[in-house]
Scaffold this motif. Structure first.
Motif, PDB file in Angstrom:
ATOM      1  N   UNK A 159      17.541  -1.286  15.006  1.00 49.53           N
ATOM      2  CA  UNK A 159      17.535   0.178  15.095  1.00 49.53           C
ATOM      3  C   UNK A 159      16.298   0.798  14.437  1.00 49.53           C
ATOM      4  N   UNK A 160      15.869   0.223  13.311  1.00 50.28           N
ATOM      5  CA  UNK A 160      14.683   0.765  12.631  1.00 50.28           C
ATOM      6  C   UNK A 160      14.221  -0.254  11.605  1.00 50.28           C
ATOM      7  N   UNK A 161      12.919  -0.242  11.293  1.00 51.79           N
ATOM      8  CA  UNK A 161      12.376  -1.111  10.255  1.00 51.79           C
ATOM      9  C   UNK A 161      11.128  -0.476   9.668  1.00 51.79           C
ATOM     10  N   UNK A 162      10.750  -0.957   8.482  1.00 55.48           N
ATOM     11  CA  UNK A 162       9.547  -0.482   7.825  1.00 55.48           C
ATOM     12  C   UNK A 162       9.240  -1.324   6.617  1.00 55.48           C
ATOM     13  N   UNK A 163       7.979  -1.350   6.218  1.00 59.75           N
ATOM     14  CA  UNK A 163       7.544  -2.187   5.100  1.00 59.75           C
ATOM     15  C   UNK A 163       6.952  -1.325   4.004  1.00 59.75           C
ATOM     16  N   UNK A 164       7.138  -1.800   2.772  1.00 61.97           N
ATOM     17  CA  UNK A 164       6.587  -1.079   1.620  1.00 61.97           C
ATOM     18  C   UNK A 164       5.084  -1.257   1.502  1.00 61.97           C
ATOM     19  N   UNK A 165       4.554  -2.336   2.127  1.00 56.91           N
ATOM     20  CA  UNK A 165       3.173  -2.694   1.847  1.00 56.91           C
ATOM     21  C   UNK A 165       3.077  -3.307   0.461  1.00 56.91           C
ATOM     22  N   UNK A 166       1.874  -3.745   0.107  1.00 56.65           N
ATOM     23  CA  UNK A 166       1.691  -4.396  -1.193  1.00 56.65           C
ATOM     24  C   UNK A 166       1.880  -3.389  -2.331  1.00 56.65           C
ATOM     25  N   UNK A 167       2.691  -3.798  -3.315  1.00 55.78           N
ATOM     26  CA  UNK A 167       2.882  -3.006  -4.537  1.00 55.78           C
ATOM     27  C   UNK A 167       2.461  -3.901  -5.698  1.00 55.78           C
ATOM     28  N   UNK A 168       1.339  -3.582  -6.307  1.00 54.90           N
ATOM     29  CA  UNK A 168       0.781  -4.397  -7.380  1.00 54.90           C
ATOM     30  C   UNK A 168       1.491  -4.139  -8.705  1.00 54.90           C
ATOM     31  N   UNK A 169       1.329  -5.106  -9.614  1.00 56.23           N
ATOM     32  CA  UNK A 169       1.817  -4.892 -10.964  1.00 56.23           C
ATOM     33  C   UNK A 169       1.092  -3.735 -11.630  1.00 56.23           C
ATOM     34  N   UNK A 170       1.786  -3.070 -12.542  1.00 53.44           N
ATOM     35  CA  UNK A 170       1.240  -1.877 -13.203  1.00 53.44           C
ATOM     36  C   UNK A 170       1.385  -2.016 -14.710  1.00 53.44           C
ATOM     37  N   UNK A 171       0.544  -1.300 -15.477  1.00 59.16           N
ATOM     38  CA  UNK A 171       0.663  -1.383 -16.944  1.00 59.16           C
ATOM     39  C   UNK A 171       1.868  -0.635 -17.489  1.00 59.16           C
ATOM     40  N   UNK A 172       2.470   0.245 -16.684  1.00 64.55           N
ATOM     41  CA  UNK A 172       3.678   0.971 -17.097  1.00 64.55           C
ATOM     42  C   UNK A 172       4.697   0.861 -15.970  1.00 64.55           C
ATOM     43  N   UNK A 173       5.989   0.908 -16.287  1.00 68.41           N
ATOM     44  CA  UNK A 173       7.016   0.773 -15.247  1.00 68.41           C
ATOM     45  C   UNK A 173       7.054   1.983 -14.324  1.00 68.41           C
ATOM     46  N   UNK A 174       7.095   1.718 -12.997  1.00 68.08           N
ATOM     47  CA  UNK A 174       7.120   2.803 -12.008  1.00 68.08           C
ATOM     48  C   UNK A 174       8.196   2.490 -10.974  1.00 68.08           C
ATOM     49  N   UNK A 175       9.260   3.294 -10.965  1.00 66.05           N
ATOM     50  CA  UNK A 175      10.252   3.220  -9.898  1.00 66.05           C
ATOM     51  C   UNK A 175       9.743   4.020  -8.701  1.00 66.05           C
ATOM     52  N   UNK A 176       9.862   3.469  -7.497  1.00 61.67           N
ATOM     53  CA  UNK A 176       9.376   4.137  -6.294  1.00 61.67           C
ATOM     54  C   UNK A 176      10.443   4.038  -5.219  1.00 61.67           C
ATOM     55  N   UNK A 177      10.690   5.167  -4.531  1.00 62.97           N
ATOM     56  CA  UNK A 177      11.737   5.210  -3.517  1.00 62.97           C
ATOM     57  C   UNK A 177      11.151   4.981  -2.120  1.00 62.97           C
ATOM     58  N   UNK A 178      11.888   4.210  -1.308  1.00 64.82           N
ATOM     59  CA  UNK A 178      11.515   3.951   0.078  1.00 64.82           C
ATOM     60  C   UNK A 178      12.719   4.245   0.947  1.00 64.82           C
ATOM     61  N   UNK A 179      12.469   4.567   2.211  1.00 65.70           N
ATOM     62  CA  UNK A 179      13.583   4.914   3.076  1.00 65.70           C
ATOM     63  C   UNK A 179      13.272   4.784   4.549  1.00 65.70           C
ATOM     64  N   UNK A 180      14.332   4.841   5.357  1.00 63.84           N
ATOM     65  CA  UNK A 180      14.271   4.809   6.810  1.00 63.84           C
ATOM     66  C   UNK A 180      15.317   5.769   7.358  1.00 63.84           C
ATOM     67  N   UNK A 181      15.048   6.320   8.524  1.00 63.04           N
ATOM     68  CA  UNK A 181      16.081   7.068   9.248  1.00 63.04           C
ATOM     69  C   UNK A 181      16.341   6.359  10.577  1.00 63.04           C
ATOM     70  N   UNK A 182      17.605   6.391  10.987  1.00 65.58           N
ATOM     71  CA  UNK A 182      18.003   5.745  12.247  1.00 65.58           C
ATOM     72  C   UNK A 182      19.183   6.514  12.805  1.00 65.58           C
ATOM     73  N   UNK A 183      19.440   6.303  14.071  1.00 63.48           N
ATOM     74  CA  UNK A 183      20.534   7.005  14.757  1.00 63.48           C
ATOM     75  C   UNK A 183      21.496   5.990  15.341  1.00 63.48           C
ATOM     76  N   UNK A 184      22.779   6.190  15.043  1.00 62.05           N
ATOM     77  CA  UNK A 184      23.802   5.296  15.598  1.00 62.05           C
ATOM     78  C   UNK A 184      23.997   5.588  17.073  1.00 62.05           C
TER      79      UNK A 184
END
Length: 621
Positions: A159-184
């Motif tokens: 129904x849907x897909x997506x990739x975050x791409x490369x997320x490198x290590x960081x000197x401080x912690x970083x939470x990051x949100x990812x998402x997809x929309x799809x229709x049943x």
């Protein structure tokens, strides 16, 4: 309508702090599925069978392992961070150490979805490798890279897909949100979520996952009213009941169905029976909240997980304000600065100032204070901003100028050793002298500047200044004699009168053509006088011994001086010619019977008091 379109466009184009996949930019429903991995200080619990091919450990996961823990820094090179769930105490997250082989590491079937409905999937990810750790991994370590896939229940239709791409290590912690929309699709009520690791195992490529969520996603919807499409409504209590026309505006092109709802507290919502169109005209009698449930299928309106809701339209009923309490009338004295008049309205109310108790001219708007320029009474009217809601009456606040006492400055004098009484020169007031005295008149014995503050019965004051001078009794300093001119000087200057022998006082201290003899100098003012006797010797400046009977001899003017002085006469060579005293009071210009030549001669007068006077004169033949 243009304003609504612009408002929707602004909301849809706002820069969102999300990963680069796709999110629901419209209205959202309640979460159907929300995985926050729980909380606690122990590891686990292990994921249900079939959720992952990774190995569960109750400790630090190695490549291909996972755990569930409230502690992320299980490895010295991992970030020391809390989980993502807001307000979660000891909240846990899924911690994954990626396998050396890329591929699927998480699968979850989500049920309870609604047919023909758009949904949003979101998850929060963090690369937990701390790139600031020394000597752990080269550079920022192997990046994490995750693909999200949404499949139908048979896992045959993506129904849907997506990739975050490369997320490198960081000197401080970083939470990051990812998402997809799809229709049943029609008849579809469940989907399968698959997460795949696209990176290789090794140093880095370690991640934490939290707050996986599914919820319905609909067109962004608002409610507006009036010609300006306002998104709220305010009414004054005395304007009720009133009707308003509410209209639904959506940013999308879906053929939506609606159900209007109302609430008294913006928390508990009730369906309004029969109101299922895109407009509604309620009768307003009290503060109320309105919204619409929005779905793409009428069957979804009954399922709280399958519809979205519009932005809330708020109707605020405003109590009619009362006249604002006055902070007091302003009464000032002449010459004082004009103060501001003020009132204190209730919280949320504002004030307009007028020149009449009703109607009249608006003098100042939107201010709790007003500074007048003229005496008079001014009127404060309370109102509620952004609503036609004003107080029935106005508060009168007056400003007046009170008369101050009228005083004039003055001066006074007193004689040395005496006193003078000085006065405020005004009656029926209170007095306060600079000396601390509080009477109208005070006695002063010292020169200086004295002030008295006078205050009348309305509290207004003024200051009178009195300059007081002391008049000293005159004291003769010198008596200066220049032949027949006598000048009397005093130790200090002043307004004095002068006289010789106590006769005919004059303002000038210089006396001319004075006859020789024993004289008395007088100087006086209104406070007293001083007297000094002096001897005035008048010797001729020349004489003419020619026998004509006029000025034939050289002699002292005034016989009274003879007992007090002896005069020696000398020629140009200093030879003594004659002594003059009371026995021999004149000289005829001869020496031993011989006529002396016409020339200048010198004299020296010695007084019995020890003083001496010298001079010269001419013998003229």
């Amino acid at each position: 309508m243009k304003e609504i379109v612009a408002f929707l466009f602004l909301l849809l184009t706002t820069n969102l702090t999300y990963g680069q996949l796709g999110f629901c930019l419209g209205s959202k429903g309640l979460p159907i599925f929300n995985e926050d991995f729980g909380s606690g200080t122990t590891f686990g619990p292990q994921l249900p069978a079939g959720t992952t091919s990774y190995n569960y450990v109750s400790g630090t996961p190695n490549d291909g392992d996972y755990t569930i823990s409230s502690q992320i820094n299980l490895n010295n090179s991992w970030h020391n961070s809390q989980d993502h769930t807001p307000g979660d105490t000891n909240g846990k997250s899924l911690i994954v150490n990626a396998s050396f082989t890329s591929g699927e590491f998480y699968k979850r079937t989500v049920t309870g979805l609604c047919v023909n409905t758009t949904f949003e999937f979101t998850a929060w990810l963090m690369n937990i490798y701390n790139s600031a750790s020394v000597g752990a991994c080269p550079g920022t370590g192997i990046p994490i890279n995750v693909t999200f896939e949404i499949w139908d229940a048979t896992e045959t239709t993506l129904l849907e897909s997506g990739s975050t791409g490369d997320i490198n290590g960081t000197p401080t912690p970083i939470w990051e949100q990812f998402g997809l929309t799809f229709t049943t699709l029609a008849g579809q009520t469940s989907v399968v979520l698959i997460m795949k690791n696209n990176g290789a195992g090794g140093c880095g490529n370690d991640l934490a996952i939290d707050d996986i969520m599914f919820r319905s996603c609909g067109d962004f919807t608002i409610i507006a009213t009036g010609p300006d499409n306002d998104t709220s409504f305010r009414a004054c209590q005395d304007q009720l009941p009133t009707n308003i026309s509410l209209n639904v505006f959506s940013e999308g092109t879906n053929l939506n169905v609606y159900q209007w709802q109302e609430s008294d507290d913006n928390t508990i919502w009730t369906d309004i029976i029969g109101e299922t169109t895109d407009s509604y005209v309620p009768t307003i009698t009290a503060t109320k909240f309105f919204r619409v449930k929005v779905a793409e299928d009428i069957a979804n309106l009954a399922n709280p997980f399958c519809f979205t809701v519009s932005e809330v339209f708020t109707v605020t009923v405003i109590p009619k304000p009362i006249a604002p309490p006055s902070n007091g009338n302003a009464n000032i004295c002449e010459g004082q600065p004009i103060p501001a008049l003020s009132v204190t309205p209730a919280t949320g109310e504002q004030v307009n100032w007028f020149d009449a108790p009703s109607a009249g001219n608006l003098l100042q708007a939107n201010s709790t204070t007003f500074t007048p320029t003229l005496e008079g009474t001014y009127y404060a009217e309370a109102f509620v901003p952004n609503a036609t809601c004003v107080s029935d009456t106005r508060t009168a606040v007056s400003f007046s100028v009170r008369e101050s006492p009228i005083v004039t400055d003055g001066s006074a004098t007193f004689c040395q050793g005496t006193f003078v009484n000085i006065s405020a020169e005004i009656d029926n007031v209170d007095y306060l002298w600079s000396t601390g005295e509080t009477t109208k008149t005070i006695r002063v014995t010292s020169a200086g500047t004295y002030t008295v503050t006078v205050t009348n019965d309305v509290g207004c004051s003024n200051v009178r200044t009195v300059t007081v001078s002391e008049i000293l009794v005159p004291v003769i300093d010198q008596i200066i004699i220049d032949h027949r001119t006598v000048t009397i000087t005093t130790t200090i200057t002043g307004d004095y009168e002068y006289a010789l022998d106590g006769l005919d006082y004059q303002d000038s201290n210089v006396f001319n053509n004075v006859i020789g003899g024993v004289r008395t100098a007088f100087v006086r003012n209104r406070c007293g006088r001083d007297i000094e006797d002096f001897d005035l010797i008048i010797l001729p400046k020349f004489f003419t011994p020619n026998g004509d009977g006029y000025n034939d001899t050289f002699q002292i003017e005034g016989n009274s001086m003879l007992p007090k002085v002896k005069i020696a006469i000398f020629d140009r060579q200093g030879a003594l010619i004659i002594y003059l005293d009371e026995r021999n009071s004149s000289w005829d210009g001869t020496f031993n019977g011989n006529l002396l030549p016409a020339t200048d001669y010198w004299y020296k007068a010695n007084f019995t008091n020890g003083s001496e006077m010298k001079g010269h004169f001419s013998l003229i033949r």
